[in-house]
Design an enzyme around this catalytic site. Structure first.
Site, PDB file in Angstrom:
ATOM      1  N   TYR A 103      -4.086 -13.778   2.216  1.00  0.00           N
ATOM      2  CA  TYR A 103      -3.669 -13.867   3.625  1.00  0.00           C
ATOM      3  C   TYR A 103      -4.701 -14.719   4.353  1.00  0.00           C
ATOM      4  CZ  TYR A 103      -0.439  -9.952   2.776  1.00  0.00           C
ATOM      5  OH  TYR A 103       0.575  -9.144   2.309  1.00  0.00           O
ATOM      6  N   GLN A 141       5.528 -10.684   4.842  1.00  0.00           N
ATOM      7  CA  GLN A 141       6.675  -9.987   4.296  1.00  0.00           C
ATOM      8  C   GLN A 141       7.946 -10.623   4.838  1.00  0.00           C
ATOM      9  OE1 GLN A 141       6.386  -5.714   4.638  1.00  0.00           O
ATOM     10  NE2 GLN A 141       4.224  -5.657   4.113  1.00  0.00           N
ATOM     11  N   GLU A 170       1.802 -11.646  -2.838  1.00  0.00           N
ATOM     12  CA  GLU A 170       1.685 -11.498  -1.377  1.00  0.00           C
ATOM     13  C   GLU A 170       0.909 -12.700  -0.878  1.00  0.00           C
ATOM     14  OE1 GLU A 170       0.313  -7.776   0.300  1.00  0.00           O
ATOM     15  OE2 GLU A 170       1.304  -6.642  -1.306  1.00  0.00           O
ATOM     16  N   ASN A 196       0.819  -1.206   0.000  1.00  0.00           N
ATOM     17  CA  ASN A 196       0.000   0.000   0.000  1.00  0.00           C
ATOM     18  C   ASN A 196       0.857   1.262   0.000  1.00  0.00           C
ATOM     19  OD1 ASN A 196      -2.179  -1.737   0.146  1.00  0.00           O
ATOM     20  ND2 ASN A 196      -2.506  -1.457   2.347  1.00  0.00           N
ATOM     21  N   GLU A 256      -2.440  -3.693  -5.541  1.00  0.00           N
ATOM     22  CA  GLU A 256      -3.828  -3.822  -5.054  1.00  0.00           C
ATOM     23  C   GLU A 256      -4.718  -2.660  -5.509  1.00  0.00           C
ATOM     24  OE1 GLU A 256      -3.978  -4.671  -0.822  1.00  0.00           O
ATOM     25  OE2 GLU A 256      -3.218  -6.687  -1.149  1.00  0.00           O
TER      26      GLU A 256
END
Ligand code: AHR
Length: 537
Positions: free
Chosen positions: A274, A377, A322, A104, A205
């Site tokens: 996630y 991460q 991610e 982000n 995103e």
């Protein structure tokens, strides 16, 4: 037909006909071990793993960069301010790429703030994480850190507040040899050689309303195409990733529209996933990877559909850029706007390493469609490595999820075999027929080893596993490694950094071409089988 013969042969292998039993609920079927039969054959393959699957992600978020990889003044910092203890922990992971600088954060970032003399760099408000960005680490420092850590950069370009112009200026700064404004600026900043960055992400995103300057699929698709077109003009060999969905529930129309608009320049489409513990349901959590599997299959189907509609021979692949287990930490931006706030610092427990292993096995099992993947991460934020920052310096240590990544990175490269499992199953989280065994088989690149990776998802019962290896010419067990802990909530801490750590297992053997093994309840296993007569390394 061939597959049916192989399946039948394998089911009859190892001296017994083993078929999936009725769904058993844990703890209710007595003391007997669970049973699973792994069915593989060297002729049934999914594909080759791409090294880019073994990658990670580092964002200017929380303490990932500042107080994570970079902490001038720390006793273990090198002359450039990079923590050597952190680099030493990361190197064994064998990472191929590190995606940077966000996330982000990327959508509000001006890369030009982070170059030139450090004392002249502006302190900026980062609205993505409500933080203060000091810009003491920028593109040149990141490239230096990559070289020290032995990884390659995967650079993101801001398609939120910025656009095509800033993107190609960054590419010129990074990759052009010299004689132009930005390449000469790089040289003037002390970096005569171009960095040769090959992997680029076109935004982050952009489907999410939370994103700085979020866009519709039409808006994003057009901007990404025009930006990618210019980048391909500068370097036709560059590998471009367009934004897919931020989550499975958001996928579908977005991918279709974006791919239609970016088809000529897209090499990968990103997906993000996630996973947490739904309603405290650990058995359901341990099957989170089944959702990722559906997500990958869905997006692979969309890629094929757009390819057919374009009558194109091009291949576009998925980059899961991610992915991780994420539910312990607070990812809400800090309202007080400080430097390097403590956000997103998940302290992973033992059971997370099992879910993490299954997620990664799922990515590798789909290596025909997925060619890049970055777990998110790398340091402090949703990370395998945590650091302390104290007056005296502070320690660093490996979290529980560090181990399955290391194992899969070290031994999971090669030919992924198509696998069937016949065995006991359970129901959880609205799913039925979840195998207690989750497994991946990889034939090493030199074809001398077959590596079986396996999670026993049962919280109650050990498992007997069988696998007919006669088609591989038998073999011998070179090593069995186990990660397990009596306490599902065990975590590694600075005081007890080795509480969750792999140890040798001894429950596997091969006789007459048949592997039999015992997998402890709630365990992660790596079984390395030597197929030649030589010594194992
Ligand atoms: O990894 C943390 C954040 O999760 C990233 O900045 C964003 O891309 C995702 O929503």
């Amino acid at each position: 037909m061939k597959m049916h013969i192989i399946l039948a042969a394998a089911l009859l292998a190892c001296g017994s006909l083993l078929v999936a039993g009725p769904a058993s609920s844990e703890g209710s079927a007595g003391e007997n071990n669970l049973q699973s039969n792994i069915i593989i054959h060297p002729a049934n393959t999914v594909g080759e793993t791409d090294d880019a699957l073994f990658s990670s992600f580092l964002e200017h978020m929380g303490r990932a960069v500042y107080h994570g990889i970079y902490e001038p003044g720390h006793p273990k910092a090198d002359g450039d301010g990079f923590r050597r203890d952190v680099i030493d922990l990361l190197k064994p992971l064998g990472l191929e790429l590190v995606r940077y600088p966000g996330g982000n954060f990327l959508s509000g970032y001006d890369w030009k703030d982070g170059i030139g003399p450090k004392q002249d760099r502006p302190r900026r408000l980062d609205l993505a994480w409500k933080s203060v960005e000091t810009n003491q680490v920028g593109v040149d420092e990141f490239m230096k850190w990559c070289a020290k850590t032995g990884v390659k950069p995967m650079m993101g370009v801001n398609l939120g507040t910025a656009g095509a112009k800033e993107a190609i200026e960054l590419m010129e700064y990074c990759n052009h040899p010299g004689g132009t404004y930005y390449s000469d600026l790089r040289k003037a900043n002390g970096h005569p050689e171009p960095y040769g960055v090959k992997y680029w992400c076109l935004g982050n995103e952009m489907d999410g309303d939370w994103q700085i300057c979020h866009k519709t699929a039409e808006e994003y698709g057009r901007l990404a195409y025009e930006t990618g077109k210019l980048m391909k003009l500068m370097d036709p060999e560059c590998r471009l990733t367009v934004c897919g969905s931020s989550a499975y529930r958001m996928s579908g129309d977005w991918e279709t529209e974006v791919l239609k608009r970016t088809w000529p320049i897209a090499d990968y489409i990103a997906i993000h996933g996630y996973y947490g513990v739904p309603d405290g349901d650990i058995p359901a959590f341990l099957a989170s990877n089944l959702e990722l599997e559906e997500y990958i299959k869905k997006v692979a189907g969309i890629i094929e559909s757009v390819r057919h509609s374009k009558r194109s021979d091009r291949r576009v692949y998925i980059s899961v850029d991610e992915w991780n287990v994420a539910y312990h930490g607070d990812r809400i931006p800090h309202e007080d706007c400080t430097e390097a706030p403590h956000i997103g610092e998940d302290h992973y427990v033992f059971v997370d390493s099992l879910a993490f292993a299954s997620l990664f096995m799922t990515i590798l099992r789909n290596c025909d469609n997925v060619k890049a993947a970055c777990f998110a991460q790398l340091v402090n934020v949703l990370a395998p490595v945590l650091t302390e920052n104290t007056e005296e310096g502070g320690r660093s240590w490996a979290q529980t999820i560090y181990w399955p990544f290391l194992h899969l990175s070290k031994w999971g490269r090669g030919t992924v075999l198509d696998m069937r499992i016949a065995g006991d199953t359970y129901d959880a989280g609205g799913r039925t027929g979840i195998g207690y065994l989750d497994s991946l088989a990889v034939l090493s690149r030199d074809k001398k080893e077959l590596i079986l990776f396996a999670v026993n998802r049962s919280l109650e019962r050990d498992m007997d596993v069988k696998c007919d290896l006669s088609a591989f010419g038998g073999g011998r067990v070179a090593e069995h490694t186990v990660l397990n802990n009596d306490d599902l909530n065990a975590e590694n801490t600075p005081e007890e950094p080795d509480r969750v750590k792999p140890r040798p297992g001894n429950g596997c053997r091969i006789e007459d071409g048949c592997l039999t093994g015992a997998l402890e309840k709630h365990s992660w296993n790596v079984i390395r089988i030597r197929l030649d007569k030589g010594e194992s390394k």
